[in-house]
Motif scaffolding. Structure first.
Motif, PDB file in Angstrom:
ATOM      1  N   MET A   1     -17.309  -1.183  -7.772  1.00 59.31           N
ATOM      2  CA  MET A   1     -18.009  -1.420  -6.515  1.00 59.31           C
ATOM      3  C   MET A   1     -18.405  -2.883  -6.449  1.00 59.31           C
ATOM      4  SD  MET A   1     -21.212   0.690  -5.071  1.00 59.31           S
ATOM      5  CE  MET A   1     -22.507  -0.200  -4.304  1.00 59.31           C
ATOM      6  N   LYS A   2     -18.182  -3.478  -5.342  1.00 63.13           N
ATOM      7  CA  LYS A   2     -18.501  -4.888  -5.143  1.00 63.13           C
ATOM      8  C   LYS A   2     -19.508  -5.015  -4.004  1.00 63.13           C
ATOM      9  CE  LYS A   2     -16.496  -9.327  -4.074  1.00 63.13           C
ATOM     10  NZ  LYS A   2     -15.413 -10.041  -3.463  1.00 63.13           N
ATOM     11  N   ALA A   3     -20.573  -5.781  -4.261  1.00 59.10           N
ATOM     12  CA  ALA A   3     -21.581  -6.010  -3.226  1.00 59.10           C
ATOM     13  C   ALA A   3     -20.947  -6.709  -2.029  1.00 59.10           C
ATOM     14  CB  ALA A   3     -22.723  -6.833  -3.788  1.00 59.10           C
ATOM     15  N   ARG A   4     -21.374  -6.315  -0.840  1.00 58.38           N
ATOM     16  CA  ARG A   4     -20.847  -6.907   0.386  1.00 58.38           C
ATOM     17  C   ARG A   4     -21.642  -8.125   0.828  1.00 58.38           C
ATOM     18  NH1 ARG A   4     -20.361  -1.071   3.307  1.00 58.38           N
ATOM     19  NH2 ARG A   4     -18.340  -0.502   2.412  1.00 58.38           N
ATOM     20  N   LEU A   5     -22.957  -8.039   0.704  1.00 61.45           N
ATOM     21  CA  LEU A   5     -23.828  -9.058   1.264  1.00 61.45           C
ATOM     22  C   LEU A   5     -25.177  -8.965   0.576  1.00 61.45           C
ATOM     23  CD1 LEU A   5     -24.521 -11.029   3.783  1.00 61.45           C
ATOM     24  CD2 LEU A   5     -25.346  -8.932   4.864  1.00 61.45           C
ATOM     25  N   ASN A   6     -25.807 -10.102   0.347  1.00 60.65           N
ATOM     26  CA  ASN A   6     -27.179 -10.127  -0.155  1.00 60.65           C
ATOM     27  C   ASN A   6     -28.081 -10.349   1.059  1.00 60.65           C
ATOM     28  OD1 ASN A   6     -29.726 -10.813  -1.063  1.00 60.65           O
ATOM     29  ND2 ASN A   6     -28.970 -12.021  -2.786  1.00 60.65           N
ATOM     30  N   PRO A   7     -28.762  -9.289   1.535  1.00 58.10           N
ATOM     31  CA  PRO A   7     -29.564  -9.441   2.747  1.00 58.10           C
ATOM     32  C   PRO A   7     -30.736 -10.397   2.575  1.00 58.10           C
ATOM     33  CG  PRO A   7     -29.935  -7.294   1.755  1.00 58.10           C
ATOM     34  CD  PRO A   7     -28.802  -7.930   1.006  1.00 58.10           C
ATOM     35  N   PHE A   8     -31.237 -10.547   1.355  1.00 57.78           N
ATOM     36  CA  PHE A   8     -32.336 -11.485   1.118  1.00 57.78           C
ATOM     37  C   PHE A   8     -31.875 -12.932   1.265  1.00 57.78           C
ATOM     38  CE2 PHE A   8     -34.045  -7.676  -0.798  1.00 57.78           C
ATOM     39  CZ  PHE A   8     -35.378  -7.720  -0.422  1.00 57.78           C
ATOM     40  N   ALA A   9     -30.627 -13.201   0.915  1.00 54.95           N
ATOM     41  CA  ALA A   9     -30.078 -14.547   1.097  1.00 54.95           C
ATOM     42  C   ALA A   9     -29.683 -14.776   2.556  1.00 54.95           C
ATOM     43  CB  ALA A   9     -28.868 -14.754   0.181  1.00 54.95           C
ATOM     44  N   ALA A  10     -29.157 -13.743   3.205  1.00 48.62           N
ATOM     45  CA  ALA A  10     -28.667 -13.880   4.571  1.00 48.62           C
ATOM     46  C   ALA A  10     -29.796 -13.982   5.600  1.00 48.62           C
ATOM     47  CB  ALA A  10     -27.759 -12.700   4.925  1.00 48.62           C
ATOM     48  N   SER A  11     -30.905 -13.293   5.337  1.00 44.69           N
ATOM     49  CA  SER A  11     -32.006 -13.272   6.309  1.00 44.69           C
ATOM     50  C   SER A  11     -33.338 -13.107   5.575  1.00 44.69           C
ATOM     51  CB  SER A  11     -31.785 -12.130   7.308  1.00 44.69           C
ATOM     52  OG  SER A  11     -32.710 -12.224   8.357  1.00 44.69           O
ATOM     53  N   PRO A  12     -33.749 -14.156   4.860  1.00 46.85           N
ATOM     54  CA  PRO A  12     -34.914 -14.028   3.982  1.00 46.85           C
ATOM     55  C   PRO A  12     -36.224 -13.680   4.693  1.00 46.85           C
ATOM     56  CG  PRO A  12     -34.150 -16.313   4.057  1.00 46.85           C
ATOM     57  CD  PRO A  12     -33.144 -15.487   4.798  1.00 46.85           C
ATOM     58  N   ALA A  13     -36.461 -14.210   5.869  1.00 46.04           N
ATOM     59  CA  ALA A  13     -37.750 -13.977   6.536  1.00 46.04           C
ATOM     60  C   ALA A  13     -37.935 -12.505   6.900  1.00 46.04           C
ATOM     61  CB  ALA A  13     -37.888 -14.859   7.775  1.00 46.04           C
ATOM     62  N   ILE A  14     -36.941 -11.913   7.530  1.00 45.47           N
ATOM     63  CA  ILE A  14     -37.079 -10.513   7.939  1.00 45.47           C
ATOM     64  C   ILE A  14     -37.069  -9.580   6.733  1.00 45.47           C
ATOM     65  CG2 ILE A  14     -34.634  -9.992   8.378  1.00 45.47           C
ATOM     66  CD1 ILE A  14     -37.532  -8.895  10.631  1.00 45.47           C
ATOM     67  N   MET A  15     -36.312  -9.926   5.706  1.00 44.31           N
ATOM     68  CA  MET A  15     -36.288  -9.091   4.502  1.00 44.31           C
ATOM     69  C   MET A  15     -37.636  -9.156   3.782  1.00 44.31           C
ATOM     70  SD  MET A  15     -33.582  -7.379   4.601  1.00 44.31           S
ATOM     71  CE  MET A  15     -33.791  -6.560   3.024  1.00 44.31           C
ATOM     72  N   LYS A  16     -38.288 -10.311   3.814  1.00 44.72           N
ATOM     73  CA  LYS A  16     -39.621 -10.398   3.220  1.00 44.72           C
ATOM     74  C   LYS A  16     -40.607  -9.536   3.999  1.00 44.72           C
ATOM     75  CE  LYS A  16     -43.309 -13.294   1.470  1.00 44.72           C
ATOM     76  NZ  LYS A  16     -44.220 -12.198   1.568  1.00 44.72           N
ATOM     77  N   GLN A  17     -40.505  -9.554   5.321  1.00 37.60           N
ATOM     78  CA  GLN A  17     -41.368  -8.696   6.138  1.00 37.60           C
ATOM     79  C   GLN A  17     -41.131  -7.220   5.816  1.00 37.60           C
ATOM     80  OE1 GLN A  17     -40.579  -9.754  10.208  1.00 37.60           O
ATOM     81  NE2 GLN A  17     -41.748 -11.654  10.090  1.00 37.60           N
ATOM     82  N   TRP A  18     -39.876  -6.849   5.686  1.00 40.64           N
ATOM     83  CA  TRP A  18     -39.529  -5.464   5.360  1.00 40.64           C
ATOM     84  C   TRP A  18     -40.066  -5.089   3.976  1.00 40.64           C
ATOM     85  CZ3 TRP A  18     -38.813  -1.009   7.171  1.00 40.64           C
ATOM     86  CH2 TRP A  18     -38.108  -0.018   6.508  1.00 40.64           C
ATOM     87  N   LEU A  19     -39.907  -5.985   3.018  1.00 40.42           N
ATOM     88  CA  LEU A  19     -40.422  -5.746   1.667  1.00 40.42           C
ATOM     89  C   LEU A  19     -41.944  -5.622   1.686  1.00 40.42           C
ATOM     90  CD1 LEU A  19     -39.862  -5.527  -1.386  1.00 40.42           C
ATOM     91  CD2 LEU A  19     -40.046  -8.016  -1.493  1.00 40.42           C
ATOM     92  N   ASP A  20     -42.605  -6.511   2.385  1.00 35.84           N
ATOM     93  CA  ASP A  20     -44.072  -6.462   2.476  1.00 35.84           C
ATOM     94  C   ASP A  20     -44.542  -5.154   3.111  1.00 35.84           C
ATOM     95  OD1 ASP A  20     -44.198  -8.961   1.311  1.00 35.84           O
ATOM     96  OD2 ASP A  20     -44.626 -10.017   3.195  1.00 35.84           O
ATOM     97  N   PHE A  21     -43.867  -4.725   4.180  1.00 37.61           N
ATOM     98  CA  PHE A  21     -44.225  -3.462   4.815  1.00 37.61           C
ATOM     99  C   PHE A  21     -44.082  -2.308   3.826  1.00 37.61           C
ATOM    100  CE2 PHE A  21     -42.488   0.443   6.664  1.00 37.61           C
ATOM    101  CZ  PHE A  21     -43.612   0.895   7.342  1.00 37.61           C
ATOM    102  N   SER A  22     -42.930  -2.218   3.206  1.00 32.85           N
ATOM    103  CA  SER A  22     -42.651  -1.052   2.365  1.00 32.85           C
ATOM    104  C   SER A  22     -43.487  -1.028   1.090  1.00 32.85           C
ATOM    105  CB  SER A  22     -41.158  -0.959   2.043  1.00 32.85           C
ATOM    106  OG  SER A  22     -40.733  -2.079   1.314  1.00 32.85           O
ATOM    107  N   THR A  23     -43.778  -2.180   0.533  1.00 30.77           N
ATOM    108  CA  THR A  23     -44.606  -2.201  -0.683  1.00 30.77           C
ATOM    109  C   THR A  23     -46.094  -2.112  -0.357  1.00 30.77           C
ATOM    110  OG1 THR A  23     -44.572  -4.622  -0.746  1.00 30.77           O
ATOM    111  CG2 THR A  23     -42.906  -3.468  -2.060  1.00 30.77           C
ATOM    112  N   GLY A  24     -46.441  -2.253   0.902  1.00 30.09           N
ATOM    113  CA  GLY A  24     -47.840  -2.156   1.311  1.00 30.09           C
ATOM    114  C   GLY A  24     -48.311  -0.734   1.570  1.00 30.09           C
ATOM    115  N   ILE A  25     -47.403   0.225   1.503  1.00 30.24           N
ATOM    116  CA  ILE A  25     -47.779   1.625   1.720  1.00 30.24           C
ATOM    117  C   ILE A  25     -48.412   2.145   0.436  1.00 30.24           C
ATOM    118  CG2 ILE A  25     -46.952   3.948   2.251  1.00 30.24           C
ATOM    119  CD1 ILE A  25     -44.560   2.514   3.700  1.00 30.24           C
ATOM    120  N   ASP A  26     -49.664   2.549   0.518  1.00 30.98           N
ATOM    121  CA  ASP A  26     -50.361   3.074  -0.647  1.00 30.98           C
ATOM    122  C   ASP A  26     -51.306   4.181  -0.217  1.00 30.98           C
ATOM    123  OD1 ASP A  26     -52.451   1.731   0.559  1.00 30.98           O
ATOM    124  OD2 ASP A  26     -52.692   0.264  -1.022  1.00 30.98           O
ATOM    125  N   GLY A  27     -52.135   4.623  -1.125  1.00 28.18           N
ATOM    126  CA  GLY A  27     -53.101   5.662  -0.786  1.00 28.18           C
ATOM    127  C   GLY A  27     -52.646   7.064  -1.130  1.00 28.18           C
TER     128      GLY A  27
END
Length: 150
Positions: A1-27
């Protein structure tokens, strides 16, 4: 299997927002959260997320037996009622096009989770399904040891 695209390299700002959202879910219990992430990832066939969340669950003290039997949680006495409700909700929302969100499954969730926890659980399921789709879509490859990959 070969990776197609690194989304963090291709669109770092939106991927950081997505990461922040998903890692911010707690409780919710972190062990329950890892089971939910793993169950959705099993359904979606996301090897990258399964690898990550199995490691995370083990670090939290999750047993190998519960991880191995997660796909058959209905047939195992190893999961409590709260986990069962969360896993049923995970399956319903992950397979929403097929199953919708049945009332009986929601009633299980309602009996085990406060309204605030229901929202957190639902957003957690949304987040892991999103990650599964990003990783499956772009062929994210989980880390492997060189000997095992050969």
């Amino acid at each position: 299997m070969k990776a197609r695209l690194n989304p963090f390299a291709a669109s770092p700002a939106i991927m950081k927002q997505w990461l922040d959202f998903s890692t911010g879910i707690d409780g919710l219990e972190v062990s329950l959260m890892e089971l939910v992430k793993m169950r959705a990832s099993q359904i979606n066939g996301c090897g990258f997320c399964l690898h990550m969340h199995a490691l995370d669950a083990r670090k939290l003290g999750e047993s190998e037996e519960r991880l191995y039997l997660l796909d058959a949680w209905r047939e195992s006495p190893l999961y409590n009622d709260r986990e069962r409700a969360a896993l049923a909700w995970t399956e319903a929302l992950t397979l929403v096009a097929d199953k919708r969100a049945p009332d009986d499954v929601y009633e299980q969730v309602k009996a085990q989770f406060t309204e605030e926890e229901q929202v957190k659980l639902t957003l957690l399921i949304i987040a892991i399904n999103g990650w599964n789709r990003v990783n499956v879509g772009f062929n994210a490859v989980h880390p492997v040891r060189a000997k095992a990959a050969a």
